[in-house]
Enzyme design. Structure first.
Site, mmCIF file in Angstrom:
data_model
loop_
_atom_site.group_PDB
_atom_site.id
_atom_site.type_symbol
_atom_site.label_atom_id
_atom_site.label_comp_id
_atom_site.label_asym_id
_atom_site.label_seq_id
_atom_site.Cartn_x
_atom_site.Cartn_y
_atom_site.Cartn_z
ATOM 1 N N LYS A 1 5.810 10.639 -7.293
ATOM 2 C CA LYS A 1 4.520 11.109 -6.770
ATOM 3 C C LYS A 1 4.297 12.533 -7.278
ATOM 4 O O LYS A 1 5.249 13.322 -7.366
ATOM 5 C CB LYS A 1 4.571 11.084 -5.246
ATOM 6 C CG LYS A 1 3.281 11.502 -4.549
ATOM 7 C CD LYS A 1 3.438 11.377 -3.041
ATOM 8 C CE LYS A 1 2.179 11.765 -2.282
ATOM 9 N NZ LYS A 1 2.366 11.640 -0.814
ATOM 10 N N SER B 1 -1.105 8.695 1.363
ATOM 11 C CA SER B 1 -1.480 9.418 0.170
ATOM 12 C C SER B 1 -0.690 9.009 -1.075
ATOM 13 O O SER B 1 -1.108 9.286 -2.193
ATOM 14 C CB SER B 1 -1.321 10.914 0.408
ATOM 15 O OG SER B 1 0.048 11.235 0.616
ATOM 16 N N SER C 1 2.281 8.393 4.726
ATOM 17 C CA SER C 1 1.902 8.305 3.316
ATOM 18 C C SER C 1 2.790 7.475 2.415
ATOM 19 O O SER C 1 2.404 7.195 1.285
ATOM 20 C CB SER C 1 1.783 9.701 2.722
ATOM 21 O OG SER C 1 0.523 10.210 3.030
HETATM 22 N N1 GLN Z 1 -2.964 10.030 6.202
HETATM 23 C C1 GLN Z 1 -2.181 11.096 6.755
HETATM 24 C C2 GLN Z 1 -2.833 12.416 6.484
HETATM 25 O O1 GLN Z 1 -3.805 12.439 5.799
HETATM 26 C C3 GLN Z 1 -0.783 11.038 6.225
HETATM 27 C C4 GLN Z 1 -0.571 11.800 4.998
HETATM 28 C C5 GLN Z 1 0.845 11.883 4.583
HETATM 29 O O2 GLN Z 1 1.710 11.241 5.171
HETATM 30 N N2 GLN Z 1 1.093 12.730 3.605
HETATM 31 O O3 GLN Z 1 -2.386 13.423 6.950
#
Ligand code: GLN
Length: 475
Positions: free
Chosen positions: A74, A149, A173
């Site tokens: 990532k 994400s 994410s």
């Molecule tokens: N969707 C969550 C957020 O936007 C999780 C993001 C993540 O785990 N990096 O914060």
């Protein structure tokens, strides 16, 4: 390509395959699937050079534990001498000065890193639509989002563009895109894996986690990346078990499922009935599966967004147009360098969160929001641990729905935030949780079922997940 790392290694050893051959075939597949927009950059030449080197080591009998693994990173995990952007314009042109501890450890065991993967900007999002480099398409149905994400990571593993990937999970994410794409995703116990070299979003939540096709690969990768690190003081010095060797059946388990999650009006009817079937089957197999009370489900997402935006507003203060990456050329004073670089460099969602976070931390509001959310976090943690004192695992959905259409939630941040309702409990409480691809909706999309375990219970979590995959998966 869905063999385990172990099987791939055996084939290479018998001369039936090679790292070079594998790398070439992945590179070709990446080329054929460019429309998915999973990779921000592919390290083609370097991957082929490493493949040739590692093939020799395998023949010579001195290759590392992960020789034969071709992995995507990532784009918020540092790899020395390579670009990194967290999918943000503000890091345009920036190169990592050092490698993340996880990357060092993977490379030391002969992993081939094939490229960096698209994600939501600074890992903020649930659909990968917040990337400055464009949205990622779900490989199962290109009209749908892959989740976020770590959307590029989950989509690339599902589409067979790399064997496994590393993502980061702050509120879901890794698990949420794994659910939407139909692969396995883990958020380890907080402190199990070093965060050194992962671009910080909300430091008391962030964990690096693998995305794989099966539990065996998950266990093996975790064996390599987990463990204490002098560069991350929050990383535990607890020994790392031999996860892969301990995947055998582990006997009768006591599993709790949270009534309020199953009864949540936002939960898709088919996901709910799949969970009910799994609960019934587990009981038939002799496990004790019982409803448990966790009366705080509705408070999870609000507390998560108060705390993570607060931490983000502080972590993202370092991107000032001076230290890293992008600098506006429309400036006429030192103040406007900060102002314009940040205004032009950050995307809309990141700005929204910096403002929210600054607000909840500001004098006069701190006690009402941030301090209160910290107290609430403690209540979540105590209550969840209380359940886990008498139950081995908590069973819950990963996501309330299957992958939304592209653009479906982009106009409504609250709807997007509510996608995280079942995934934020684990990072709020520091517990490990895994999403297993054992659901298939009549709309054609996969969905995940989640297991949450006790602190540092990854061994038990993997063994039981393996059993669940065998019983409820399609292989
Ligand atoms: N969707 C969550 C957020 O936007 C999780 C993001 C993540 O785990 N990096 O914060």
């Amino acid at each position: 390509m869905n063999n385990s790392i172990h099987e791939i290694r055996a084939k290479i050893q018998k001369g039936e395959s090679s790292c070079i051959e594998l790398t070439k075939s992945y590179l070709q597949k990446i080329e054929e699937n460019k429309h998915l927009n999973t990779f921000l950059e592919v390290f083609s030449e370097e991957a082929l050079e490493n493949a040739a080197r590692i093939d020799k080591k395998i023949i010579g009998g001195n290759a590392g534990k992960l020789a034969g693994l071709i992995l995507g990173l990532k784009d918020n995990i540092c790899y020395k001498g390579h670009k990194i952007s967290a999918s943000s314009k503000i890091l345009e042109g920036f190169e990592s000065l050092y490698s993340a501890t996880v990357v060092e450890r993977l490379i030391a065991e002969d992993t081939i890193i094939i490229g960096r993967l698209n994600c939501d900007e600074f890992a903020m999002g649930s659909s990968n639509e917040n990337s400055a480099y464009g949205e990622v398409l779900n490989p199962v149905d290109n009209s749908k989002v892959p989740g976020g994400s770590s959307g590029g990571a989950a989509a690339a593993v599902k589409a067979g563009l790399c064997h496994a990937a590393l993502g980061t999970d702050t509120g879901g994410s890794v698990r949420q895109p794994a659910s939407h794409c139909g692969v396995v995703g883990l958020k380890p116990t907080y402190g199990r894996v070093s965060r050194y070299g992962a671009i910080a979003y909300a430091s008391s939540f962030d964990q690096i986690g693998p995305i794989t096709n099966n539990i065996e690969d998950m266990a093996l990768i975790m064996e390599v990346i987990a463990g204490s690190d002098e560069y991350d003081s929050t990383c535990s010095s607890q020994d790392v078990p031999n996860y892969r060797k301990e995947l055998q059946l582990t006997g009768v388990k006591k599993i709790g499922y949270i009534k309020d999650c199953l009864e949540n009006p936002g939960l898709d009817a088919e996901i709910k009935s799949r969970l009910e079937v799994i609960i019934k089957e587990l009981r038939l197999q002799g496990h004790e599966v019982v409803p448990v009370d966790f009366p705080y489900t509705d408070f999870l997402v609000p507390a998560y967004y108060v705390l993570t935006t607060a931490e983000a507003s502080s972590n993202l203060a370092r991107y000032d147009g001076i230290h890293y990456g992008y600098r506006s050329d429309q400036t006429d004073s030192w103040e406007s360098v900060y102002f314009k670089s940040r205004s032009e460099g950050f995307g809309k969602e990141v700005k929204r969160r910096i403002m929210l976070g600054t607000y909840v931390l500001s004098a006069g509001y701190f006690d009402a929001y941030y301090a209160k959310a910290q107290k609430v976090r403690r209540i979540f943690r105590d209550k969840t641990n209380e359940i886990l004192n008498t139950h081995d695992f908590i069973l819950l959905p990963t996501t309330p729905n299957t992958a939304p259409e592209l653009g479906e939630n982009t106009k409504d941040p609250i709807a997007m935030y509510l996608e995280d309702i079942f995934t934020v409990q684990a990072p709020l409480t520091g517990l490990p949780a895994i999403s297993l691809p054992i659901g298939e909706h009549t709309n054609g999309m996969p969905f995940g079922i989640q297991l949450m375990g006790r602190r540092f219970s990854e061994t038990a979590l993997f063994a039981f997940s393996n059993e669940m995959m065998q019983n409820f998966g399609d292989n």
